[in-house]
Design a protein around this motif. Structure first.
Motif, PDB file in Angstrom:
ATOM      1  N   GLY A 149       0.844  -1.157  -0.048  1.00 23.65           N
ATOM      2  CA  GLY A 149      -0.033  -0.025  -0.086  1.00 23.65           C
ATOM      3  C   GLY A 149       0.826   1.178   0.077  1.00 23.65           C
ATOM      4  O   GLY A 149       1.836   1.292  -0.876  1.00 23.65           O
ATOM      5  N   ALA A 150       0.664   2.118   0.956  1.00 26.98           N
ATOM      6  CA  ALA A 150       1.260   3.312   1.142  1.00 26.98           C
ATOM      7  C   ALA A 150       2.844   3.314   1.832  1.00 26.98           C
ATOM      8  O   ALA A 150       3.463   3.978   1.879  1.00 26.98           O
ATOM      9  CB  ALA A 150       0.468   4.420   1.981  1.00 26.98           C
ATOM     10  N   SER A 151       2.970   2.038   2.508  1.00 31.83           N
ATOM     11  CA  SER A 151       4.207   1.777   3.033  1.00 31.83           C
ATOM     12  C   SER A 151       5.306   1.008   2.302  1.00 31.83           C
ATOM     13  O   SER A 151       4.905   0.144   1.636  1.00 31.83           O
ATOM     14  CB  SER A 151       3.842   0.594   4.428  1.00 31.83           C
ATOM     15  OG  SER A 151       4.736   0.565   5.188  1.00 31.83           O
ATOM     16  N   GLN A 152       6.538   1.590   2.350  1.00 32.69           N
ATOM     17  CA  GLN A 152       7.594   1.240   1.791  1.00 32.69           C
ATOM     18  C   GLN A 152       8.523   0.694   2.598  1.00 32.69           C
ATOM     19  O   GLN A 152       8.773   1.010   3.600  1.00 32.69           O
ATOM     20  CB  GLN A 152       8.076   2.245   0.680  1.00 32.69           C
ATOM     21  CG  GLN A 152       7.143   2.563  -0.219  1.00 32.69           C
ATOM     22  CD  GLN A 152       7.757   3.765  -1.359  1.00 32.69           C
ATOM     23  OE1 GLN A 152       9.052   4.132  -1.076  1.00 32.69           O
ATOM     24  NE2 GLN A 152       7.216   4.205  -2.176  1.00 32.69           N
ATOM     25  N   GLY A 153       9.207  -0.556   2.254  1.00 34.00           N
ATOM     26  CA  GLY A 153      10.233  -0.983   3.188  1.00 34.00           C
ATOM     27  C   GLY A 153      11.627  -1.346   2.238  1.00 34.00           C
ATOM     28  O   GLY A 153      11.627  -1.449   1.297  1.00 34.00           O
ATOM     29  N   GLN A 154      12.545  -1.444   3.093  1.00 32.72           N
ATOM     30  CA  GLN A 154      13.689  -1.858   2.571  1.00 32.72           C
ATOM     31  C   GLN A 154      14.691  -2.649   3.601  1.00 32.72           C
ATOM     32  O   GLN A 154      14.901  -2.139   4.806  1.00 32.72           O
ATOM     33  CB  GLN A 154      14.629  -0.652   1.856  1.00 32.72           C
ATOM     34  CG  GLN A 154      15.861  -1.199   1.292  1.00 32.72           C
ATOM     35  CD  GLN A 154      16.590   0.065   0.737  1.00 32.72           C
ATOM     36  OE1 GLN A 154      16.498   1.319   1.089  1.00 32.72           O
ATOM     37  NE2 GLN A 154      17.557  -0.188  -0.169  1.00 32.72           N
ATOM     38  N   ASN A 219      17.022  -2.265   8.567  1.00 30.59           N
ATOM     39  CA  ASN A 219      15.355  -2.322   8.084  1.00 30.59           C
ATOM     40  C   ASN A 219      14.895  -0.808   8.026  1.00 30.59           C
ATOM     41  O   ASN A 219      14.876  -0.296   9.129  1.00 30.59           O
ATOM     42  CB  ASN A 219      14.694  -3.416   9.253  1.00 30.59           C
ATOM     43  CG  ASN A 219      13.297  -3.505   8.656  1.00 30.59           C
ATOM     44  OD1 ASN A 219      12.921  -3.251   7.595  1.00 30.59           O
ATOM     45  ND2 ASN A 219      12.636  -3.778   9.590  1.00 30.59           N
ATOM     46  N   ARG A 220      14.605  -0.385   6.889  1.00 31.19           N
ATOM     47  CA  ARG A 220      14.146   0.946   6.722  1.00 31.19           C
ATOM     48  C   ARG A 220      12.816   1.030   6.304  1.00 31.19           C
ATOM     49  O   ARG A 220      12.292   0.337   5.436  1.00 31.19           O
ATOM     50  CB  ARG A 220      14.976   1.647   5.485  1.00 31.19           C
ATOM     51  CG  ARG A 220      14.479   3.079   5.450  1.00 31.19           C
ATOM     52  CD  ARG A 220      15.131   3.810   4.392  1.00 31.19           C
ATOM     53  NE  ARG A 220      14.897   3.322   2.956  1.00 31.19           N
ATOM     54  CZ  ARG A 220      13.763   3.546   2.346  1.00 31.19           C
ATOM     55  NH1 ARG A 220      13.025   4.390   2.695  1.00 31.19           N
ATOM     56  NH2 ARG A 220      13.757   2.926   1.107  1.00 31.19           N
ATOM     57  N   VAL A 221      11.632   1.486   6.982  1.00 31.26           N
ATOM     58  CA  VAL A 221      10.625   1.540   6.734  1.00 31.26           C
ATOM     59  C   VAL A 221       9.862   2.998   6.654  1.00 31.26           C
ATOM     60  O   VAL A 221      10.306   3.858   7.431  1.00 31.26           O
ATOM     61  CB  VAL A 221       9.490   0.918   7.768  1.00 31.26           C
ATOM     62  CG1 VAL A 221       8.199   0.929   7.542  1.00 31.26           C
ATOM     63  CG2 VAL A 221      10.027  -0.555   8.172  1.00 31.26           C
ATOM     64  N   GLU A 222       9.130   3.384   5.612  1.00 34.88           N
ATOM     65  CA  GLU A 222       8.395   4.710   5.147  1.00 34.88           C
ATOM     66  C   GLU A 222       6.940   4.532   5.311  1.00 34.88           C
ATOM     67  O   GLU A 222       6.466   3.679   4.510  1.00 34.88           O
ATOM     68  CB  GLU A 222       9.129   5.357   4.139  1.00 34.88           C
ATOM     69  CG  GLU A 222       8.533   6.616   3.809  1.00 34.88           C
ATOM     70  CD  GLU A 222       9.087   7.391   2.666  1.00 34.88           C
ATOM     71  OE1 GLU A 222       8.933   8.455   2.325  1.00 34.88           O
ATOM     72  OE2 GLU A 222      10.152   6.921   2.135  1.00 34.88           O
TER      73      GLU A 222
END
Length: 223
Positions: A149-154, A219-222
């Motif tokens: 959805g609107a959440s992006q992760g790396q 772990n990056r979450v936006e």
């Protein structure tokens, strides 16, 4: 979390761009037994710049039936191997890579179906690890990007020849320089965890010291 599919895909990620032509597949192309119950695990996933989808399945029958089915479907273009307790079935075509991981449980079987496509042109030149802070000597082991959805992760795994303490000090300095706020810091002899945030982004860094090198999992979450 037990994710053998991540370890397995890491082994072949390096040569996939050379092995595949620029095309793509979807799960409509992935053969499955009618008796398989299939559910999605990961969609819109980028593993080392390569689009990947993962589904789970269960099957009321032995693992040998799964192996026989794919041996017949993929015939001469199939490879069988073991990964711990998992039977792996690999098929590489000119368009994509398909992998099945399956293990048996009391006469029943369960596993994962993995579909990996070659990178699109805009991803092929992307530097692995872009988007997260990295010490100068660090080497990218893997780079996984997700979108829900609107959440992006790396999720990025790094290896460094420097000590755990030197890498931790580098991140503490870099976080201050880049305007991040430290929310949590814990350190023991051979591991440490650093959690920080900036606006809608959160970054956690786990440090693990091994003999001769330091492993770092970012772990990056936006949101």
């Amino acid at each position: 979390m037990n994710r053998p599919w991540l370890c397995a895909l890491a082994l072949c990620a390096g040569w996939l761009p050379c092995a595949l032509a620029q095309a793509d597949c979807d799960f409509d192309d992935f053969p499955v037994l009618d008796e398989m119950v299939v559910a999605s695990i990961a969609e819109q996933l980028q593993w080392n710049n390569q689009p990947m989808n993962v589904k789970a399945f269960s099957f009321d029958g032995p693992e040998s039936s799964i192996s026989a089915f794919y041996a017949g479907k993929w015939q001469d273009a199939v490879d069988f191997s073991k990964f711990g307790d998992w039977q792996q079935i690999l098929h590489i075509s000119e368009e994509c890579l398909m992998m099945v991981q399956v293990q048996a449980h009391n006469g029943q079987s369960s596993g994962r179906l993995m579909l990996v496509n070659p990178p699109a042109a805009e991803l092929a030149s992307r530097v692995l690890g872009s988007g997260v802070p990295m010490p100068p000597d660090a080497v990218v082991v893997s780079d996984m990007q997700t979108q829900d959805g609107a959440s992006q992760g790396q999720l990025v795994m790094l290896a460094s020849s420097e000590s755990l303490e030197d890498n931790l000090r580098w991140y503490q300095s870099e976080i201050l320089r880049a305007g991040w706020q430290t929310n949590h810091l814990a350190q023991q002899q051979n591991d440490a965890t650093l959690i920080c945030s900036k606006g809608r982004e959160q970054l956690s860094v786990v440090f693990l010291r091994h003999e001769g090198f330091t492993q770092m999992l970012l772990n990056r979450v936006e949101r």
